[in-house]
Enzyme design. Structure first.
Site, PDB file in Angstrom:
ATOM      1  N   CYS A  47      37.644  35.035  36.889  1.00 40.70           N
ATOM      2  CA  CYS A  47      37.025  35.856  37.924  1.00 40.70           C
ATOM      3  C   CYS A  47      36.935  37.310  37.471  1.00 40.70           C
ATOM      4  O   CYS A  47      37.764  37.775  36.683  1.00 40.70           O
ATOM      5  CB  CYS A  47      37.841  35.762  39.211  1.00 40.70           C
ATOM      6  N   ASP A  49      37.648  39.778  39.183  1.00 37.78           N
ATOM      7  CA  ASP A  49      38.676  40.545  39.893  1.00 37.78           C
ATOM      8  C   ASP A  49      39.514  41.368  38.916  1.00 37.78           C
ATOM      9  O   ASP A  49      40.006  40.846  37.901  1.00 37.78           O
ATOM     10  CB  ASP A  49      39.578  39.570  40.669  1.00 37.78           C
ATOM     11  N   ARG A  51      42.403  42.404  39.055  1.00 39.81           N
ATOM     12  CA  ARG A  51      43.827  42.088  39.015  1.00 39.81           C
ATOM     13  C   ARG A  51      44.162  40.901  38.106  1.00 39.81           C
ATOM     14  O   ARG A  51      45.322  40.504  38.007  1.00 39.81           O
ATOM     15  CB  ARG A  51      44.332  41.779  40.429  1.00 39.81           C
ATOM     16  N   HIS A 103      42.184  32.349  41.047  1.00 38.14           N
ATOM     17  CA  HIS A 103      43.363  33.131  41.433  1.00 38.14           C
ATOM     18  C   HIS A 103      43.510  33.193  42.943  1.00 38.14           C
ATOM     19  O   HIS A 103      42.533  33.046  43.696  1.00 38.14           O
ATOM     20  CB  HIS A 103      43.287  34.549  40.853  1.00 38.14           C
ATOM     21  N   CYS A 106      41.254  35.285  46.222  1.00 41.73           N
ATOM     22  CA  CYS A 106      39.926  35.549  45.642  1.00 41.73           C
ATOM     23  C   CYS A 106      38.943  35.973  46.734  1.00 41.73           C
ATOM     24  O   CYS A 106      38.723  35.264  47.713  1.00 41.73           O
ATOM     25  CB  CYS A 106      39.417  34.297  44.934  1.00 41.73           C
TER      26      CYS A 106
END
Length: 216
Positions: A47, A49, A51, A103, A106
């Protein structure tokens, strides 16, 4: 330009210089070797993302992981960019492992669980909404939103692994040199990865090969 943004980029550039200098002092040949080419063993599909930085959570470094990232780590047979990355990694770099990682928490999956229009994202997240529809019996009994998000994250990864295993380059690499395909979920709250069961029985494998291996 926003002053805060300018300071962030300036600080990042300064930290990059320090990082490069520190690496050079510890390993003088490091960047020379890195510049000679790449031979990663892992293709990581994850992803976007911020993080979930793959090399950080795997404790690996530059040159170790070939990377494809998008919103909600979707694997679509119709995504030309993704299919090019997969082909290059599997056929030319000859990675040994293909990892699809979702994750917890999400945002894309959360959006697909909701019933509000997401604008341009709606077309991209259509596949996750379809997975949601197909698995309402598993999702609706779950008590909390976090549980439903995590379950849909898992279902999305398992679906993506299925799409990967239908890719003709991956079929050929599994057959010819033992390439492995993995489905993982990263728990942001603990920092740990866990592997999902994405195994197929003999009948499923035979059916898949009968449909997709002919074009490999």
């Amino acid at each position: 330009m926003d002053h805060d943004e300018d300071n962030i980029i300036h600080r990042a550039l300064e930290l990059n210089k320090k990082w490069a200098q520190d690496i050079y002092q510890q390993q003088p040949e490091y960047f020379k070797k890195l510049s000679s080419g790449q031979a990663p063993e892992i293709l990581w599909i994850g992803c976007s993302d911020s993080r979930v930085p793959e090399t950080t959570i795997l404790k690996l470094g530059p040159g170790d992981v070939f990377v494809l990232r998008n919103i909600a780590n979707l694997v679509l047979a119709s995504d030309l960019s993704a299919q090019c990355v997969i082909e290059y990694a599997v056929k030319h770099l000859k990675v040994k492992h293909v990892v699809l990682c979702g994750h917890t928490g999400c945002g894309g999956v959360k959006g697909a669980l909701g019933d509000q229009s997401l604008g341009m994202l709606e077309a991209w997240l259509y596949e996750i909404r379809a997975i949601r529809q197909q698995n309402l019996a598993q999702l609706e009994p779950l008590q909390s939103e976090d549980e439903r998000i995590t379950k849909l994250v898992e279902l999305n990864v398992q679906r993506g692994v299925s799409v990967l295993k239908s890719n003709h380059n991956i079929i050929a690499a599994v057959r010819d040199r033992g390439l492995q395909v993995h489905g993982l979920v990263f728990d942001i709250a603990t920092g740990e990865l866990r592997e999902l069961n994405c195994n197929e029985d003999d009948t499923q494998q035979t059916q898949r090969k009968s449909v997709f291996e002919a074009i490999s």
